[in-house]
Design a protein around this motif. Structure first.
Motif, PDB file in Angstrom:
ATOM      1  N   ARG A   1       0.834  -1.206   0.000  1.00 15.45           N
ATOM      2  CA  ARG A   1       0.000   0.000   0.000  1.00 15.45           C
ATOM      3  C   ARG A   1       0.866   1.252   0.000  1.00 15.45           C
ATOM      4  N   GLY A   2       1.970   1.219   0.735  1.00 20.92           N
ATOM      5  CA  GLY A   2       2.878   2.356   0.741  1.00 20.92           C
ATOM      6  C   GLY A   2       3.519   2.606  -0.606  1.00 20.92           C
ATOM      7  N   LEU A   3       3.664   1.532  -1.406  1.00 21.85           N
ATOM      8  CA  LEU A   3       4.216   1.654  -2.759  1.00 21.85           C
ATOM      9  C   LEU A   3       3.122   1.919  -3.795  1.00 21.85           C
ATOM     10  N   ARG A   4       1.910   2.203  -3.329  1.00 23.93           N
ATOM     11  CA  ARG A   4       0.769   2.520  -4.194  1.00 23.93           C
ATOM     12  C   ARG A   4       0.419   1.355  -5.114  1.00 23.93           C
ATOM     13  N   MET A   5       0.332   0.158  -4.508  1.00 20.50           N
ATOM     14  CA  MET A   5       0.007  -1.055  -5.253  1.00 20.50           C
ATOM     15  C   MET A   5      -1.395  -1.557  -4.924  1.00 20.50           C
ATOM     16  N   ARG A   6      -2.266  -0.677  -4.474  1.00 18.06           N
ATOM     17  CA  ARG A   6      -3.611  -1.106  -4.089  1.00 18.06           C
ATOM     18  C   ARG A   6      -4.372  -1.693  -5.275  1.00 18.06           C
ATOM     19  N   GLU A   7      -4.251  -1.088  -6.444  1.00 18.23           N
ATOM     20  CA  GLU A   7      -4.942  -1.616  -7.628  1.00 18.23           C
ATOM     21  C   GLU A   7      -4.420  -2.999  -7.988  1.00 18.23           C
ATOM     22  N   PHE A   8      -3.122  -3.192  -7.851  1.00 21.00           N
ATOM     23  CA  PHE A   8      -2.533  -4.512  -8.118  1.00 21.00           C
ATOM     24  C   PHE A   8      -3.137  -5.553  -7.185  1.00 21.00           C
ATOM     25  N   ILE A   9      -3.267  -5.225  -5.915  1.00 22.84           N
ATOM     26  CA  ILE A   9      -3.823  -6.161  -4.938  1.00 22.84           C
ATOM     27  C   ILE A   9      -5.260  -6.518  -5.296  1.00 22.84           C
ATOM     28  N   ASP A  10      -6.034  -5.541  -5.736  1.00 21.31           N
ATOM     29  CA  ASP A  10      -7.458  -5.773  -5.998  1.00 21.31           C
ATOM     30  C   ASP A  10      -7.704  -6.589  -7.261  1.00 21.31           C
ATOM     31  N   ARG A  11      -6.892  -6.377  -8.314  1.00 20.57           N
ATOM     32  CA  ARG A  11      -7.210  -7.036  -9.582  1.00 20.57           C
ATOM     33  C   ARG A  11      -6.456  -8.338  -9.814  1.00 20.57           C
ATOM     34  N   HIS A  12      -5.404  -8.588  -9.059  1.00 21.50           N
ATOM     35  CA  HIS A  12      -4.578  -9.764  -9.315  1.00 21.50           C
ATOM     36  C   HIS A  12      -5.149 -10.979  -8.605  1.00 21.50           C
ATOM     37  N   ALA A  13      -4.757 -12.172  -9.073  1.00 23.48           N
ATOM     38  CA  ALA A  13      -5.175 -13.413  -8.430  1.00 23.48           C
ATOM     39  C   ALA A  13      -4.758 -13.407  -6.959  1.00 23.48           C
ATOM     40  N   THR A  14      -5.574 -13.997  -6.104  1.00 22.67           N
ATOM     41  CA  THR A  14      -5.384 -13.841  -4.662  1.00 22.67           C
ATOM     42  C   THR A  14      -4.153 -14.564  -4.137  1.00 22.67           C
ATOM     43  N   LEU A  15      -3.906 -15.808  -4.561  1.00 28.38           N
ATOM     44  CA  LEU A  15      -2.768 -16.563  -4.033  1.00 28.38           C
ATOM     45  C   LEU A  15      -1.439 -15.874  -4.340  1.00 28.38           C
ATOM     46  N   PRO A  16      -1.176 -15.455  -5.567  1.00 26.05           N
ATOM     47  CA  PRO A  16       0.077 -14.726  -5.817  1.00 26.05           C
ATOM     48  C   PRO A  16       0.208 -13.453  -4.988  1.00 26.05           C
ATOM     49  N   VAL A  17      -0.904 -12.732  -4.799  1.00 30.53           N
ATOM     50  CA  VAL A  17      -0.852 -11.515  -3.982  1.00 30.53           C
ATOM     51  C   VAL A  17      -0.497 -11.858  -2.538  1.00 30.53           C
ATOM     52  N   ALA A  18      -1.124 -12.905  -2.001  1.00 29.65           N
ATOM     53  CA  ALA A  18      -0.842 -13.314  -0.622  1.00 29.65           C
ATOM     54  C   ALA A  18       0.612 -13.741  -0.466  1.00 29.65           C
ATOM     55  N   LEU A  19       1.116 -14.499  -1.442  1.00 30.93           N
ATOM     56  CA  LEU A  19       2.512 -14.934  -1.381  1.00 30.93           C
ATOM     57  C   LEU A  19       3.462 -13.746  -1.480  1.00 30.93           C
ATOM     58  N   LEU A  20       3.161 -12.830  -2.391  1.00 30.15           N
ATOM     59  CA  LEU A  20       4.013 -11.648  -2.532  1.00 30.15           C
ATOM     60  C   LEU A  20       4.005 -10.827  -1.242  1.00 30.15           C
ATOM     61  N   ALA A  21       2.826 -10.637  -0.650  1.00 33.07           N
ATOM     62  CA  ALA A  21       2.744  -9.888   0.601  1.00 33.07           C
ATOM     63  C   ALA A  21       3.548 -10.567   1.704  1.00 33.07           C
ATOM     64  N   ALA A  22       3.487 -11.903   1.769  1.00 31.83           N
ATOM     65  CA  ALA A  22       4.246 -12.629   2.793  1.00 31.83           C
ATOM     66  C   ALA A  22       5.750 -12.480   2.575  1.00 31.83           C
ATOM     67  N   PHE A  23       6.199 -12.632   1.325  1.00 32.38           N
ATOM     68  CA  PHE A  23       7.629 -12.481   1.036  1.00 32.38           C
ATOM     69  C   PHE A  23       8.112 -11.074   1.391  1.00 32.38           C
ATOM     70  N   ILE A  24       7.359 -10.065   0.989  1.00 32.79           N
ATOM     71  CA  ILE A  24       7.760  -8.681   1.267  1.00 32.79           C
ATOM     72  C   ILE A  24       7.692  -8.395   2.762  1.00 32.79           C
ATOM     73  N   GLY A  25       6.644  -8.884   3.423  1.00 37.16           N
ATOM     74  CA  GLY A  25       6.503  -8.644   4.856  1.00 37.16           C
ATOM     75  C   GLY A  25       7.638  -9.246   5.657  1.00 37.16           C
ATOM     76  N   ILE A  26       7.993 -10.488   5.362  1.00 34.94           N
ATOM     77  CA  ILE A  26       9.095 -11.140   6.075  1.00 34.94           C
ATOM     78  C   ILE A  26      10.411 -10.423   5.786  1.00 34.94           C
TER      79      ILE A  26
END
Length: 746
Positions: free
Chosen positions: A59-84
């Motif tokens: 969200r800080g990188l202004r990726m809200r649209e990416f999160i909303d339109r992309h497939a859920t599993l890849p978004v969740a995995l990407l969020a986990a990788f970035i968060g860790i």
């Protein structure tokens, strides 16, 4: 709000009911089940914190649209990788500021969960809806097959957790003797600066997610953070194989093979940083694969994900950056060949970001310790500043460490190459999927598949980008093993390659089934192969000592205490723990071995220290090479009053051969406190005290023990080098380098 309340409650429970005090250590009557239940809760909370942190970064990188339109599993995995990755980098910086405190990190975790609560809830809801829709669209036969595969994976993950996460594994002594003690020192001092467990600073200072987990729970939190990374890697590679092979069936089969090989892990992957390295490299592979296939508007999210993973790898394990460099450079060249210039630029940005951060880490290491890094040992040793190093440890201990791993440097090319191929785990994966004869089967399969693909001209379509990624990482493992003079350590650290060699072997199987047999037989062959793989994976995972399973399950359901379960599993007598509680719980104990015979006594009170892993202050050379009187004076100054020796078992290190611990000097300086089996606890014999009659008999046993151990030649060699370097007119360094190696530990 619910997650925050759970976070606060579980932090309070772990702080109030420690399994490491004398009461919790021996508690049964359901305590093990309660403790395990709270650890499961903590695992869920830690996963939520990691994903929430990643969502906030996106969200800080202004990726809200990416999160909303992309497939859920890849978004969740990407969020986990970035968060860790973000957690590792932030806690790395906080560690140098001595701010690794529950007073800071507890509220910070709660704030992250609160700010990201809606995004996290929406993401979980989308995952549930997509999974339900996918299951509803399956036919009965496909649903049944999917249920079998999912159940097998779940069973194998439970086996991994039971044997590697439930409590401390005593299979690998490294965690007990230096990884775990370093973590304890970091938590006690609230910072990652070098401590008595000297070289562990280089390996574990970037264990940010593990430190967070331990601070929010207890020292077993490190295992849970590693299991989270492992689970994340499994999900990411399932998604990669599903897309590459266009089949969830083959992807699930690949995950079954990979997970089964981790069940009986003997490398300490879940206690060390190896599972974390695996997760990061898988994350980089995942982001690069997605980057190649992403629309232009989505490419920036995957670019940031890969950059975050690359930077966190520098923090967690700088030597492992070599594998990432091979992967990134290979993919960048491939991108240039394919004229994918935007992808090439993104990959180069990963190199630049990680390179700048690596330079920063090396400079800090050098300023703090006098040594930029420690692996590969021979390379970084050339930059050693002995004056700076001498401020916190003895430079002569470095010489001893160098001699202890010098033997591999003289091995022939063929021996090294076989070891390197074994480090890729190719033979083990092939043994599960096909037959037991490892490398021979690989060679035959490679020829068969090569002929099939060349004859049908199907190489690009059957072996795509994922195969290239896996080959690049495997090549990095082989090159690293050949270049580094610490083969045992490199073999253990490269356990992550299971995730990269498995898709290659699965791809071989797919090609043979699709193109090597008649069409009407392909279903039969696939079924037979799948049943064989699942059967072998389950048997392999469960082929272990029944007593080990009994001990773990009895603790899990609360029928046995931690101490009793550990004693049943590993044979470590509880009487030794009683000694640790009774005699000097907060005193420094020195153990003249570096193995796991003392078991959990290493974690009671101040712990038990072992040579080489612990620096023993800046005057280790006085203890190892000085007179008995000087050695006693230095050990007393450091606060050592108890010494654990073991007879009839090989010793480890230089101190057993020193003047102070020679059989002839033992009676003059020590007396027996207690004996538990072959373990003998000694303390100082003070002036005026009569000689201990038990010491005469023990001295005879100790003399036989020393004569049957293999480290005497190493001690004599290192002592000769010490005498040469301190004599003032010693041999040149080139002459010392030409000495024939002696047996060591690598």
């Amino acid at each position: 709000m619910f997650l925050i309340a759970i976070l606060a409650f579980q932090v309070w429970w772990f702080a109030s009911y420690s399994i490491w005090d004398k009461t919790g250590f021996s508690a049964a009557a359901g305590y093990g089940a309660l403790y395990t239940g709270f650890r499961v809760v903590h695992f869920v909370v830690l996963a939520a914190i990691s994903v929430s942190a990643g969502l906030l970064v996106l969200r800080g990188l202004r990726m809200r649209e990416f999160i909303d339109r992309h497939a859920t599993l890849p978004v969740a995995l990407l969020a986990a990788f970035i968060g860790i990755a973000a957690i590792r980098v932030i806690l790395f910086l906080l560690g140098y500021a001595n701010l690794l405190r529950i007073e800071l990190l507890g509220p910070a975790a709660a704030v992250v969960l609160w700010i990201a609560r809606r995004a996290l809830w929406e993401l979980c809801g989308r995952l549930w809806r997509e999974a339900s829709a996918c299951a509803a669209g399956l036919s009965r036969s496909h649903f049944a097959i999917g249920a079998v595969l999912a159940s097998t994976i779940a069973m194998l993950l439970f086996a991994v957790a039971l044997l590697n996460i439930l409590y401390v594994s005593n299979e690998n002594g490294d965690y007990i003797t230096h990884y775990g003690p370093y973590y304890d020192a970091v938590l006690a001092r609230h910072g990652i600066w070098p401590n008595d467990v000297w070289y562990q600073y280089f390996y574990s200072k970037g264990e940010g997610l593990g430190f967070l987990s331990m601070i929010l729970s207890d020292r077993h939190g490190k295992h849970l953070s590693a299991f989270l990374c492992f689970t994340l890697a499994c999900l990411a590679f399932f998604d990669l194989m599903r897309r590459e092979f266009k089949s969830s069936f083959w992807a699930a089969l690949g995950v079954i093979v990979a997970v089964s090989l981790f069940v009986r892990d003997d490398t300490g992957a879940f206690e060390k940083h190896h599972a974390g390295v695996a997760s990061i490299l898988v994350g980089m592979a995942y982001c690069s694969y997605q980057l190649f296939h992403a629309e232009k508007r989505d490419s920036m999210a995957w670019t940031w994900g890969g950059a975050a993973c690359a930077m966190s790898l520098v923090v967690l394990s700088a030597p492992a950056v070599a594998y990432a460099v091979v992967l990134i450079c290979g993919l960048a060249v491939y991108s240039a060949i394919m004229r994918r210039w935007s992808v090439a630029r993104a990959l180069i940005s990963w190199l630049v970001a990680s390179g700048i951060f690596l330079g920063f880490v090396l400079v800090v290491n050098y300023a703090v310790t006098g040594l930029p890094e420690i692996t590969p040992f021979g390379t970084w040793l050339k930059f050693l500043d002995r004056v700076s190093l001498a401020k916190w440890m003895s430079p002569h201990l470095i010489d001893y460490l160098e001699q202890g791993s010098a033997g591999f440097q003289r091995e022939g090319f063929g021996v090294k190459l076989l070891g390197a191929l074994s480090a890729t785990r190719l033979d083990r994966v092939v043994g599960l999927v096909f037959l037991k004869w490892g490398l021979i089967v690989v060679a035959v399969l490679a020829m068969v598949v090569g002929v099939i693909l060349v004859s049908r001209r199907r190489w690009p379509s059957e072996f795509g980008l994922l195969a290239l990624i896996c080959i690049l990482v495997c090549s990095g493992v082989v090159a690293g093993y050949m270049a580094v003079s610490q083969p045992v350590s490199v073999y253990r650290a490269s356990v992550f390659n299971i995730f990269f060699v498995t898709p290659l072997v699965i791809a071989f199987a797919i090609v043979i089934v699709r193109h090597g047999v008649a069409t009407h037989l392909s279903v039969v062959v696939t079924t037979v192969l799948a049943v064989a793989v699942i059967g072998k994976a389950v048997v392999y995972a469960n082929f272990t000592d029944p007593q080990k399973i009994e001990a773990r399950l009895s603790f899990l359901v609360g029928q046995r205490s931690f101490a009793d379960a550990f004693a049943l599993e590993y044979g470590v007598p509880p009487a030794l723990y009683d000694l640790r509680f009774e005699y000097g719980r907060n005193e420094r104990w020195l153990y003249l071995r570096a193995t796991n015979e003392a078991g959990l006594a290493h974690f009671i009170g101040r712990g038990i220290e072992t040579e080489v892993s612990y620096s023993l202050g800046p005057k280790w050379h006085v203890i190892a090479y000085g007179t008995a009187g000087d050695a006693r004076e230095e050990l007393s100054r450091l606060g050592f009053n108890y010494f654990l020796l073991q007879v009839a078992e090989p010793v480890f290190g230089a101190l057993p051969y020193s003047d102070l611990f020679s059989p002839t000097a033992l009676e003059d300086h020590f007396r027996v406190v207690a004996r538990v089996g072959s373990l003998v606890l000694l303390t100082w014999r003070n002036a005026g005290e009569p000689a201990d009659p038990a010491m005469s008999l023990f001295a005879e046993e100790w003399a036989r023990t020393l004569s049957g151990s293999s480290f005497q030649d190493l001690y004599l060699r290192s002592r000769f080098i010490y005498d040469v370097k301190t004599s003032g007119n010693g041999l040149p360094a080139t002459a010392l380098g030409e000495l024939a190696p002696v047996p060591g530990w690598q």
